[in-house]
Motif scaffolding. Structure first.
Motif, PDB file in Angstrom:
ATOM      1  N   ALA A   1      -4.320   4.520   1.762  1.00 51.78           N
ATOM      2  CA  ALA A   1      -3.415   4.253   2.872  1.00 51.78           C
ATOM      3  C   ALA A   1      -2.372   3.253   2.420  1.00 51.78           C
ATOM      4  O   ALA A   1      -2.605   2.439   1.511  1.00 51.78           O
ATOM      5  CB  ALA A   1      -4.178   3.715   4.081  1.00 51.78           C
TER       6      ALA A   1
ATOM      7  N   ILE B   1       2.198   3.950   9.011  1.00 55.13           N
ATOM      8  CA  ILE B   1       1.071   4.005   8.079  1.00 55.13           C
ATOM      9  C   ILE B   1       0.953   5.424   7.537  1.00 55.13           C
ATOM     10  O   ILE B   1       0.989   6.394   8.299  1.00 55.13           O
ATOM     11  CB  ILE B   1      -0.242   3.583   8.763  1.00 55.13           C
ATOM     12  N   SER B   2       0.820   5.537   6.220  1.00 51.31           N
ATOM     13  CA  SER B   2       0.584   6.820   5.568  1.00 51.31           C
ATOM     14  C   SER B   2      -0.864   6.849   5.077  1.00 51.31           C
ATOM     15  O   SER B   2      -1.336   5.873   4.488  1.00 51.31           O
ATOM     16  CB  SER B   2       1.545   7.019   4.390  1.00 51.31           C
ATOM     17  N   PHE B   3      -1.511   7.962   5.293  1.00 52.41           N
ATOM     18  CA  PHE B   3      -2.912   8.118   4.900  1.00 52.41           C
ATOM     19  C   PHE B   3      -3.060   9.440   4.156  1.00 52.41           C
ATOM     20  O   PHE B   3      -2.546  10.479   4.597  1.00 52.41           O
ATOM     21  CB  PHE B   3      -3.824   8.094   6.124  1.00 52.41           C
TER      22      PHE B   3
END
Length: 784
Positions: A334, A342-344
């Motif tokens: 993440a 937020i990138s996951f």
């Protein structure tokens, strides 16, 4: 050949080869059963056995040895197993005949390079031809049947670091240079290279041709391995990002997409990469205890890798002993974006496609799952992940309603606080007290109240004339004569007013008399004051000025909003003199009751019984303010505010030398903060932090990849002159013109590193929005 056979073959074998030095290079003979290793104090030949290495020949024997024996590179003839060639540190290229004896082994000595010779290699089909590259920027071609070179190729660069003959065109060889360029030469045309292009943003140290495809791999100081398709005009096919400067690359036999690499510094491991999945090594060998200097595959055996290192050892690595980093890597990750999003990402498990017809579904899934999870199998490059993005809504935490981002009542997000502080915090240009005052206001503006308090403390403690470094502790009242304390005690005593004659103190009646005394160096008692009303039993405080200027204490737990709070219980403990130490001087306290002006008397009544008598006061432990500051900075870092911790250290200047903090911690803070600034694209702020750094590794960050080599778009020659885009060979400024409007570019100039054509950035953006090839030469440019 499938990768499921990786566990076959012998085990790893190692040998310590030299106690005086290490090997810089290695080479294999045509039968691949002997290995030559060369270094500054080493030149030996070993036979490769199944379980060991056996020394066959040592060419550094005798007393009359010179720098021509100190080797940077070694090459073995592709046709004669008795012929070797070495490139020496003094520029000498030597040819050795292993069938001779003693000093006669050094068959030929070519002393034609003016500076260090970096590389030497034999022709793939002509056993008498070899070429060498030097620091003087020239490439020499030798025929061992003659005493002098037969050709000289001028690379027009500062240094030639590596040379390799193409297995697809016997008369073509590649040369890589320290200016980041790659050249292809035809041996029969010595006046001009066939192809030249800029491959890296830093010096290129190594190159290697693919055995079956017309691919050329290059490794550079920019920590990248690039694979170029040399069919026609050079085009970039794959890029591998490593963690250190690339020193050597070698394609793996019988594996089209596998390439091995070792680092020039920092990283001791040898990594084998699958170029289709360039973000993590396919396999790694971690046997060496120092930097690996050279690597080579043992002929066509893709399971055996030979290596030398600065730890003075040779290793024959068995592929079955290699580690698989992908099996230990975290399958999900993440990242927090600059706007709060937020990138996951997580790994997607792939199962084999079900065959048509009737079959047991459960058993098919079970078999497919087992195949897909086999370590080191051919499915390595097929593993992929799925990305999810979560956007942060603008929500009022109090009411739960949404409102526009420009609403001033919006609670600032974490990234907004970080960016605002990074842009407004001052690092220099004013006095320490002024910097602390300004930065405290900035911290208060963005809601960082703990940082505000810390800035105020730094200002009060280090920003005054009384506490200039080096810091000296002030003695307590009980250890020496202190006229200031006497005057302060008398002044405070004059402020006490008998507002409640019936009030008791510590359970005693109002007749209880306390005598305040001071003890001089001789042990004599000094009377401080006469009888007067005692202070009220309600809470009393000591101001910051009194604490810093007069009182020494070792208990900071009672600090509240810049004051020391002493309640009734604390006062009781302080007066329990027989068993406990007196940690606080209660003479300098003032009443905090809200008394009306009418209740005050201009002077206290005579003979007020308010004297505290202390017969013996134990020594008071010294308070260490510098350790307190370090603890506060560590706390800021622990809660995720490395910005405040590092900024305070920078602002303190020379005073930071008083803080007992490790250099490793400070270096980690610098790298963390600079990385955060880069993530938010705060380039100017990051450069200022780097320039203010006193750690060498941090100051060198601005010296990495700061030079961008450029070439002439007409002739392809590197532009090394001091006059911008002027080409010394073409005697023109054509490269300075825009390829779209054909006018000279004044301002921001963008160009393609492949064909070296460029122009106005606005014109190129409009052009490449509709086209993909260069408007002048038709090159497939990658514009972004």
């Amino acid at each position: 050949m499938p990768d499921t056979l990786e566990d076959a073959g012998p085990s790893t074998v190692s040998l310590r080869i030299c106690m005086e030095g290490h090997a810089n290079a290695l080479a294999l003979n045509k039968e691949h059963n002997q290995i030559a290793v060369a270094g500054r104090s080493l030149l030996k030949v070993y036979s490769i056995d199944a379980e060991s290495f056996t020394e066959v020949c040592n060419m550094r024997v005798g007393k009359n040895q010179n720098l021509s024996y100190s080797s940077n590179d070694v090459a073995w003839s592709t046709l004669d197993s008795n012929i070797l060639a070495t490139a020496a540190t003094n520029g000498v290229v030597s040819v050795w005949d292993l069938s001779k004896f003693g000093r006669q082994k050094q068959l030929l000595v070519y002393n034609e390079h003016e500076r260090t010779a970096h590389t030497v290699t034999f022709h793939s089909t002509e056993g008498n031809i070899l070429i060498s590259g030097s620091q003087d920027g020239t490439i020499k071609c030798f025929d061992i049947r003659f005493d002098t070179s037969v050709n000289t190729y001028f690379s027009n660069s500062e240094s030639v670091r590596d040379l390799k003959f193409s297995p697809h065109s016997p008369n073509v060889f590649s040369a890589v240079s320290e200016n980041g360029t790659v050249q292809l030469w035809d041996m029969r045309k010595w006046d001009k290279c066939m192809v030249q292009f800029t491959a890296h943003s830093g010096p290129i140290y190594t190159c290697d041709w693919h055995p079956t495809r017309n691919w050329l791999a290059t490794g550079s100081r920019d920590k990248q391995i690039k694979v170029w398709n040399m069919d026609g005009r050079a085009s970039l096919e794959y890029t591998i990002h490593t963690i250190a400067v690339v020193g050597r690359v070698k394609w793996r036999p019988e594996r089209t997409y596998h390439i091995a690499s070792c680092a020039l510094v920092v990283d001791y491991s040898i990594h084998v990469w699958d170029i289709r999945r360039p973000y993590i090594p396919f396999a790694s060998f971690n046997d060496h205890t120092n930097v690996t200097t050279d690597i080579a595959w043992q002929g066509s055996d893709s399971h055996c890798l030979l290596s030398t290192s600065k730890d003075s050892s040779i290793y024959k690595h068995a592929f079955k002993d290699a580690t698989r980093p992908a099996l230990k890597a975290n399958a999900q990750g993440a990242s927090l974006g600059r706007h709060g999003d937020i990138s996951f990402a997580n790994k997607i498990k792939e199962y084999a496609i079900k065959s048509s017809g009737l079959s047991n579904t459960k058993s098919t899934n079970f078999i497919s799952r087992r195949k897909s999870n086999m370590p080191g199998n051919i499915q390595f490059h097929l593993d992929h992940s799925k990305m999810y993005m979560f956007m942060l809504k603008n929500v009022n935490m109090a009411s739960g309603s949404e409102f526009p981002a420009h609403d001033t009542t919006t609670e600032l997000r974490v990234h907004e606080v970080f960016i605002g502080c990074a842009r407004e915090l001052l690092l220099s240009g004013r006095k320490l007290a002024e910097l602390c005052e300004h930065n405290a206001e900035v911290s208060r503006k963005y809601g960082k109240y703990n940082a505000t308090t810390l800035w105020n403390f730094i200002k009060l403690f280090y920003g005054t004339k009384h506490f200039e470094p080096p810091f000296e502790h002030r003695s307590s009242f009980s250890n020496q004569k202190n006229p200031i304390s006497l005057r302060r005690a008398a002044q405070v005593a004059s402020d006490w007013t008998p507002h409640d004659q019936g009030q008791e103190m510590n359970g005693n009646s109002q007749e209880t008399q306390l005598e305040a005394v001071d003890v001089n160096e001789d042990g004599d008692e000094l009377a401080v004051g006469g009888k007067q009303n005692p202070p009220p039993t309600s809470s009393v405080i000591l101001s910051e000025t009194q604490i810093i200027s007069e009182i020494t204490f070792d208990n900071f737990e009672l600090l509240r909003n810049g004051f020391i709070y002493v309640g009734p219980a604390d006062l009781t403990k302080a007066l329990a003199l027989p068993d406990t130490a007196l940690h606080h001087d209660v003479q300098a306290v003032r009443s905090q009751l809200d008394l009306k002006a009418s209740e005050h008397e201009k002077s206290p009544p005579p003979q007020v019984p308010s004297i505290l008598k202390v017969s013996h006061v134990p020594p008071i432990p010294m308070w260490e303010p510098h350790q307190f500051v370090v603890d506060a900075l560590m706390l800021q870092n622990d809660v995720g505010d490395v910005q405040t911790a590092l900024t305070i250290l920078i602002v303190m200047g020379e005073a930071r030398q008083l803080l007992p903090i490790e250099d490793v911690v400070v270096e980690h803070w610098f790298h963390t903060y600079v990385d955060q600034l880069h993530r938010y694209e705060l380039w100017n702020e990051a450069c200022e932090v780097i320039n203010r750094a006193w750690v060498r590794s941090v100051r060198q960050l601005n010296q990495q990849s700061t030079v961008m080599p450029t070439n002439c778009g007409e002739c392809g020659r590197a532009l090394g002159g001091a006059v911008g885009w002027y080409c010394d060979k073409c005697k023109s400024m054509q490269s300075a013109k825009c390829t779209v409007c054909n006018l000279i570019v004044r301002g921001v100039y963008a160009w393609c590193q492949g064909c070296s054509h460029g122009g106005h950035i606005d014109h190129l953006q409009q052009y490449f929005a509709k086209h993909s090839k260069c408007p002048k030469c038709g090159h497939l440019c990658a514009f972004s």
